[in-house]
Design a protein around this motif. Structure first.
Motif, short mmCIF file in Angstrom:
data_model
loop_
_atom_site.label_atom_id
_atom_site.label_comp_id
_atom_site.label_asym_id
_atom_site.label_seq_id
_atom_site.Cartn_x
_atom_site.Cartn_y
_atom_site.Cartn_z
N ARG A 148 11.51 77.56 74.71
CA ARG A 148 12.40 76.69 75.48
C ARG A 148 13.27 75.84 74.56
N ALA A 149 12.68 75.32 73.48
CA ALA A 149 13.45 74.50 72.55
C ALA A 149 14.53 75.33 71.86
N ALA A 150 14.19 76.55 71.46
CA ALA A 150 15.16 77.41 70.77
C ALA A 150 16.31 77.77 71.69
N VAL A 151 15.99 78.11 72.94
CA VAL A 151 17.04 78.47 73.90
C VAL A 151 17.92 77.28 74.21
N ALA A 152 17.31 76.12 74.47
CA ALA A 152 18.09 74.93 74.80
C ALA A 152 19.02 74.55 73.65
N GLY A 153 18.49 74.58 72.42
CA GLY A 153 19.30 74.24 71.27
C GLY A 153 20.45 75.21 71.07
N ALA A 154 20.18 76.51 71.26
CA ALA A 154 21.23 77.52 71.10
C ALA A 154 22.32 77.36 72.14
N LEU A 155 21.92 77.10 73.39
CA LEU A 155 22.92 76.92 74.44
C LEU A 155 23.75 75.67 74.19
N ASP A 156 23.12 74.61 73.71
CA ASP A 156 23.86 73.40 73.37
C ASP A 156 24.90 73.69 72.29
N ARG A 157 24.46 74.40 71.25
CA ARG A 157 25.39 74.66 70.15
C ARG A 157 26.50 75.61 70.57
N SER A 158 26.14 76.65 71.34
CA SER A 158 27.16 77.62 71.74
C SER A 158 28.12 77.03 72.78
N ALA A 159 27.70 75.97 73.44
CA ALA A 159 28.56 75.34 74.44
C ALA A 159 29.41 74.23 73.85
N ARG A 160 29.43 74.12 72.54
CA ARG A 160 30.24 73.08 71.90
C ARG A 160 31.72 73.26 72.25
N THR A 161 32.40 72.19 72.49
CA THR A 161 33.81 72.24 72.84
C THR A 161 34.57 71.18 72.05
N HIS A 162 35.83 71.46 71.76
CA HIS A 162 36.70 70.47 71.11
C HIS A 162 37.58 69.76 72.13
N ARG A 163 37.27 69.98 73.41
CA ARG A 163 38.01 69.31 74.47
C ARG A 163 37.04 68.72 75.49
N PRO A 164 36.18 67.78 75.07
CA PRO A 164 35.29 67.14 76.04
C PRO A 164 36.10 66.46 77.13
N ARG A 165 35.63 66.63 78.36
CA ARG A 165 36.44 66.15 79.48
C ARG A 165 36.31 64.65 79.71
N THR A 166 35.17 64.07 79.34
CA THR A 166 34.97 62.64 79.52
C THR A 166 34.35 62.06 78.26
N ALA A 167 34.38 60.74 78.15
CA ALA A 167 33.76 60.09 76.98
C ALA A 167 32.28 60.38 76.92
N ALA A 168 31.64 60.56 78.08
CA ALA A 168 30.20 60.84 78.10
C ALA A 168 29.87 62.20 77.51
N ASP A 169 30.87 63.10 77.44
CA ASP A 169 30.65 64.44 76.90
C ASP A 169 30.87 64.50 75.39
N ILE A 170 31.31 63.43 74.76
CA ILE A 170 31.60 63.44 73.33
C ILE A 170 30.29 63.34 72.54
N ASP A 171 30.15 64.21 71.54
CA ASP A 171 29.06 64.10 70.58
C ASP A 171 29.59 63.25 69.42
N PHE A 172 29.27 61.97 69.42
CA PHE A 172 29.88 61.04 68.47
C PHE A 172 29.45 61.31 67.04
N ALA A 173 28.18 61.72 66.83
CA ALA A 173 27.72 61.99 65.47
C ALA A 173 28.51 63.13 64.84
N ARG A 174 28.67 64.22 65.59
CA ARG A 174 29.43 65.36 65.05
C ARG A 174 30.92 65.03 64.95
N THR A 175 31.43 64.26 65.88
CA THR A 175 32.85 63.89 65.82
C THR A 175 33.14 63.07 64.56
N ILE A 176 32.25 62.14 64.24
CA ILE A 176 32.45 61.33 63.03
C ILE A 176 32.40 62.20 61.79
N ARG A 177 31.39 63.11 61.72
CA ARG A 177 31.28 63.98 60.55
C ARG A 177 32.51 64.87 60.40
#
Length: 382
Positions: A148-177
């Motif tokens: 479950r952890a591997a699948v959830a992590g993979a789906l999170d990573r594969s669902a990454r977007t450079h056009r988050p629709r709301t501020a709540a969708d922004i991954d701030f740690a990755r955005t800063i990096r």
């Protein structure tokens, strides 16, 4: 304290050699065994020396099962049980409830019970289900959290977007990096020219997974592991998981994935193999080809239409379906398999290899992230 606890290393070595060499004149060293060692020697000899040592007596076999569990660790017990079943043809005796209550549950035994499922009397069926449930529960504890952890992590990573629709969708740690080059020291801040976020907040199903599992007799362990892992994947809300088992016919077990024990008793080990027919059925389950992973678990000994099977796989890959062939899904490594069919599938760009159950979650994560799996076995061992 027994005399053995006072024995020196030389005496202990002789004792071990005596147990290895067996009884009577075969030992060659003239060393007597104490009562406990004599019973251990008898338990070993019943399988590995005297072909009639256990005979067809259920009470005698039950006593033997009790003895080996008393004298040996569970891993050794499992090997001895498997050897006894194969060497002494004890499968018929496993239909008796008193024997099922005495065995050490393991994957090999579950495979044997599933093969006997259709001829099992009602009196033994409940005992058999308890054995299968015990093994399934152990496998779920071993595999579920990691999967479950591997699948959830993979789906999170594969669902990454450079056009988050709301501020709540922004991954701030990755955005800063991603924007460190835009750091303004005079203002002690980073100016984000590129946002990084996730689309995972959408609750819709993200990917489809179809497991197509060969249930011919040589694939018994793979059937057990595939059934448990399919049930785990089905419990992941972001995946639409289907499970198909096949020999010369096809059975869809998807509706049973809420209970892996029911899944396993829905299989029928043995018989021939028609991979082409199974793939045709599995292909019909696909609703979003470019979002689908189809895992074929088979030794590839095709009894159906080989050329049509290869054309079907080629057509699926052209549609965007990610096809993976596992020659085995077990701890035992790859069994005998059809090398010509494996090479033909590899030539189509389909990864073909054996996989252990512990490595399967990482394999699914890599597939969900659409990584190249050509060299995956070389870097992932379990």
């Amino acid at each position: 304290m027994s005399g053995r606890e006072h024995a020196g290393p030389v005496d202990e070595r002789w004792r071990r050699w005596r147990l290895v060499l067996g009884g009577g004149e075969a030992d060659g060293i003239g060393m007597a065994l104490d009562a406990s060692d004599a019973r251990m020697d008898g338990a070993l000899g019943a399988v590995y020396e005297d072909a009639a040592g256990l005979g067809a007596s259920a009470p005698k076999v039950a006593r033997w099962l009790g003895d080996i569990r008393a004298y040996f660790p569970s891993t050794v017990v499992q090997v001895m049980q498997k050897d006894a079943i194969e060497r002494l043809d004890l499968t018929r005796l496993l239909l008796e409830p008193e024997l099922l209550e005495a065995v050490e549950p393991d994957v090999h035994l579950v495979g044997t019970l599933l093969a006997l499922n259709k001829v099992m009397p009602d009196a033994a069926r409940e005992s058999a289900r308890r054995v299968v449930r015990h093994v399934v529960d152990d496998l779920e504890r071993r595999l579920a959290q990691k999967a479950r952890a591997a699948v959830a992590g993979a789906l999170d990573r594969s669902a990454r977007t450079h056009r988050p629709r709301t501020a709540a969708d922004i991954d701030f740690a990755r955005t800063i990096r991603a924007n460190l080059k835009n750091y303004l020291p005079e203002r002690n801040t980073v100016v984000p020219s590129r946002l990084v976020g996730y689309a995972r907040r959408q609750r819709a199903l993200q990917r489809e997974v179809v497991l197509c599992v060969d249930q011919s007799g040589s694939m018994a362990d793979s059937v057990v592991y595939a059934g448990v892992l399919a049930a785990v994947l089905a419990s992941t809300g972001s995946l639409r998981t289907s499970l198909v088992a096949f020999d010369t016919s096809v059975v869809d077990l998807t509706d049973l994935l809420h209970d892996p024990v029911e899944v396993l008793f829905g299989t029928q080990l043995g018989g021939g193999t028609d991979i082409n027919r199974a793939l045709a059925y599995a292909h019909g389950l696909v609703t979003r080809p470019t979002e689908t992973i189809l895992v074929l678990v088979s030794d590839l000994f095709e009894g159906g239409l080989r050329e049509q099977m290869l054309r079907r796989v080629a057509a699926m890959t052209e549609q965007g379906i990610q096809v993976i062939v596992l020659l085995a899904l077990s701890d035992e490594g790859a069994p005998a398999y059809d090398h010509d069919n494996a090479a033909a599938l590899a030539a189509l760009g389909v990864p073909v290899f054996a996989c252990t159950p512990d490595a399967f979650p990482d394999l699914m994560a890599a597939a969900l992230e659409r990584r190249n799996l050509t060299h995956w076995p070389e870097t992932h061992t379990s």
